[in-house]
Design an enzyme around this catalytic site. Structure first.
Site, PDB file in Angstrom:
ATOM      1  N   TYR A 157      13.899 -20.143  40.493  1.00 19.29           N
ATOM      2  CA  TYR A 157      15.088 -20.700  41.140  1.00 19.29           C
ATOM      3  C   TYR A 157      16.194 -19.663  41.127  1.00 19.29           C
ATOM      4  O   TYR A 157      16.442 -19.021  40.093  1.00 19.29           O
ATOM      5  CB  TYR A 157      15.536 -21.957  40.386  1.00 19.29           C
ATOM      6  CG  TYR A 157      16.763 -22.634  40.968  1.00 19.29           C
ATOM      7  CD1 TYR A 157      16.719 -23.245  42.215  1.00 19.29           C
ATOM      8  CD2 TYR A 157      17.962 -22.680  40.251  1.00 19.29           C
ATOM      9  CE1 TYR A 157      17.843 -23.878  42.742  1.00 19.29           C
ATOM     10  CE2 TYR A 157      19.086 -23.321  40.767  1.00 19.29           C
ATOM     11  CZ  TYR A 157      19.020 -23.912  42.012  1.00 19.29           C
ATOM     12  OH  TYR A 157      20.125 -24.544  42.523  1.00 19.29           O
ATOM     13  N   ASP A 252      17.267 -11.857  38.181  1.00 17.81           N
ATOM     14  CA  ASP A 252      18.184 -12.989  38.100  1.00 17.81           C
ATOM     15  C   ASP A 252      18.240 -13.421  36.644  1.00 17.81           C
ATOM     16  O   ASP A 252      17.370 -14.128  36.159  1.00 17.81           O
ATOM     17  CB  ASP A 252      17.711 -14.120  39.008  1.00 17.81           C
ATOM     18  CG  ASP A 252      18.671 -15.309  38.977  1.00 17.81           C
ATOM     19  OD1 ASP A 252      19.543 -15.342  38.083  1.00 17.81           O
ATOM     20  OD2 ASP A 252      18.531 -16.200  39.835  1.00 17.81           O
ATOM     21  N   LYS A 280      26.177 -18.786  33.881  1.00 16.55           N
ATOM     22  CA  LYS A 280      26.028 -19.652  32.711  1.00 16.55           C
ATOM     23  C   LYS A 280      26.792 -19.129  31.488  1.00 16.55           C
ATOM     24  O   LYS A 280      27.991 -19.351  31.387  1.00 16.55           O
ATOM     25  CB  LYS A 280      24.545 -19.890  32.447  1.00 16.55           C
ATOM     26  CG  LYS A 280      23.926 -20.624  33.664  1.00 16.55           C
ATOM     27  CD  LYS A 280      22.579 -21.247  33.469  1.00 16.55           C
ATOM     28  CE  LYS A 280      22.280 -22.155  34.657  1.00 16.55           C
ATOM     29  NZ  LYS A 280      21.101 -21.827  35.415  1.00 16.55           N
TER      30      LYS A 280
HETATM   31  C1  PLP Z   1      21.191 -21.861  37.024  1.00 15.30           C
HETATM   32  C2  PLP Z   1      20.568 -20.743  37.755  1.00 15.30           C
HETATM   33  C3  PLP Z   1      21.056 -20.309  38.999  1.00 15.30           C
HETATM   34  C4  PLP Z   1      22.150 -21.035  39.724  1.00 15.30           C
HETATM   35  O1  PLP Z   1      23.347 -21.023  39.033  1.00 15.30           O
HETATM   36  P1  PLP Z   1      24.482 -22.114  39.430  1.00 15.30           P
HETATM   37  O2  PLP Z   1      25.633 -21.736  38.570  1.00 15.30           O
HETATM   38  O3  PLP Z   1      23.885 -23.442  39.127  1.00 15.30           O
HETATM   39  O4  PLP Z   1      24.746 -21.944  40.869  1.00 15.30           O
HETATM   40  C5  PLP Z   1      20.498 -19.193  39.565  1.00 15.30           C
HETATM   41  N1  PLP Z   1      19.489 -18.535  38.966  1.00 15.30           N
HETATM   42  C6  PLP Z   1      18.978 -18.924  37.790  1.00 15.30           C
HETATM   43  C7  PLP Z   1      17.884 -18.140  37.166  1.00 15.30           C
HETATM   44  C8  PLP Z   1      19.486 -20.054  37.150  1.00 15.30           C
HETATM   45  O5  PLP Z   1      18.949 -20.464  36.000  1.00 15.30           O
END
Ligand code: PLP
Length: 440
Positions: A157, A252, A280
């Site tokens: 994701y 990511d 995060k």
């Molecule tokens: C949570 C997450 C996102 C998205 O971040 P948001 O702040 O919810 O937009 C993107 N990549 C990874 C790996 C994530 O865990």
């Protein structure tokens, strides 16, 4: 049957009247009653809990029930909730105004901390979410390479931008199919899907689209199909494939940055991507994301260069302060050793409970993120993740909640523990889990 097999220990669910009422009211004004889909408990059925406050390892719902929190806001709460030092710093900075639409020195300080921590980053741009970080990283890779295609992995994701809402077809080389209505097929077609832990699937796509792939994007430790670690050599293979093909390697690390190690998965596995996404933890619970790379790459970003990207609230003093204080607390000696030791203790206890109850399970963990997959096979990719026993998960989810432990409401999410999750807290989780295994 071992004599130590736990006997069934039924539990009466606590009162959740006010949560149920709150959900009713919310559904009239918010689509599905929530502002982010997983919160609606669709996957586990039933009505979501509405929360009132959180402190340390614990969270309280609006009916006054107390839970051990293993969601941690889906990642940010690595210190535990409402750490007094972070609260104080945010209160202090709030008194001087919330945001200015002008630069502040705080942003430079957070950038310096990120650059010092993350091996691949020499320059960074702050944004407001992980979604923004990932979509900006993809734009940057396209801007630098002049190429259009992206490779992502099934089950990974990267936020909700159009380009990433693409799931795998049956084969590794399938063209993208949108995962959401509203995503133009022409956009989805530019996203190619490979198989996590299978670098051959990436090599095949790269030879099928020679000189056309701008970026290979990956969660270096996957959190978003549950916790799946990279096999030995997989990340290095991606590095080599990217270099050979002229594509950018994008890690990511929105979830893994400052989580699996202070410098993220790239420092843990010693593989350096071209571009890194963060989020995060770097906001300490307030909205912050970031993307960073070498100076040469980042000079493409406006106003230094031609790739446009902007944000009214980007780098606002409150969010930046929450992030800075969080990073400073994480720098204290012993932090990651403690997260590792307590995470290991929890994982071992959960696996042992399943083994003793003869329930097939894979407890997969890196540091303070873990997932209990109820399946006989180790989970290495999306396909193996889909082998989990979802009914067993749902029973476990409610069994834990009814015993005062809150885990993510989906079998494909990672649990997050924090510095506030002491061995005593872990013992309480393991005890509740062991009892919940006897539920049917
Ligand atoms: C949570 C997450 C996102 C998205 O971040 P948001 O702040 O919810 O937009 C993107 N990549 C990874 C790996 C994530 O865990």
């Amino acid at each position: 049957m071992p004599t130590s097999a736990p006997t069934a220990t039924p539990v009466t669910p606590p009162t959740r009247t006010r949560s149920a009422q709150a959900f009713e009211a919310a559904q009239a004004v918010l689509p599905g009653g929530v502002n982010s889909p997983v919160r609606a408990f669709k996957s586990v059925g039933g009505s979501p809990l509405f929360m009132a406050k959180a402190q340390g390892a614990h969270i309280w719902d609006v009916d006054g029930n107390k839970y051990i929190d293993c969601i941690g806001s889906f990642g940010p709460a690595i210190l535990g909730h409402a750490h007094p030092q972070v609260v104080k710093a945010v209160q202090h900075v709030a008194e001087n105004g919330f945001c200015y639409g002008a630069p502040t020195e705080l942003e430079t300080t957070l950038a310096q901390e990120i650059i010092a921590a993350v091996p691949s980053i020499e320059m960074v741009r702050l944004v407001n979410s992980g979604t923004e970080a990932a979509l900006s990283a993809a734009r940057l890779a396209r801007a630098v390479t002049g190429r259009q295609y992206l490779i992502k992995f099934a089950g990974c994701y990267h936020g909700h931008a159009d380009a990433f809402l693409v799931k795998a077809g049956s084969g590794a080389t399938t063209l993208g199919q949108p995962d959401s209505s509203g995503v133009p097929v022409s956009v989805a077609n530019l996203t190619l899907t490979a198989t996590f832990n299978d670098s051959n699937s990436v090599a095949a796509l790269l030879s099928q689209y020679p000189d056309q792939v701008a970026a290979i994007l990956v969660e270096p430790v996957v959190g978003n199909m549950g916790c799946v670690r990279p096999k030995d050599g997989f990340l290095k293979d991606l590095r080599d494939l990217a270099t050979a093909s002229g594509a950018m390697l994008v890690f990511d690390e929105v979830m893994t940055g400052f989580r699996v190690a202070y410098g993220g998965a790239q420092s843990l596995y010693s593989v350096t991507p071209d571009v890194t996404c963060l989020g995060k933890i770097i906001g300490g619970g307030l909205p912050v994301g970031a993307y960073g790379a070498s100076k040469a790459i980042m000079q493409h970003v406006a106003p230094a260069g031609p790739m446009y990207q902007a944000g009214t609230l980007s780098g606002n003093p409150m969010a930046v302060t929450a992030g800075l204080e969080t990073l400073r607390l994480l720098q204290q000696p012993g932090t990651y050793e403690s997260l590792e030791a307590n995470g290991e203790y929890l994982a071992r206890g959960l696996q042992k409970a399943c083994d003793e109850a003869n329930i097939p399970a894979q407890v997969q963990r890196v540091g303070s993120m873990l997932t209990v997959f109820f399946t006989e096979t180790p989970v290495v990719d999306y396909e193996s993740a889909l082998t989990v026993d979802r009914d067993r998960f749902n029973t476990m989810f409610w069994g834990l909640l009814n015993r005062g432990v809150s885990i993510p409401p989906s079998p494909f999410e990672a649990w997050f523990t924090s510095l506030a999750h002491t061995p005593e807290v872990m013992d309480a989780i393991i005890a509740a889990f062991t009892q919940a295994l006897t539920d049917s």
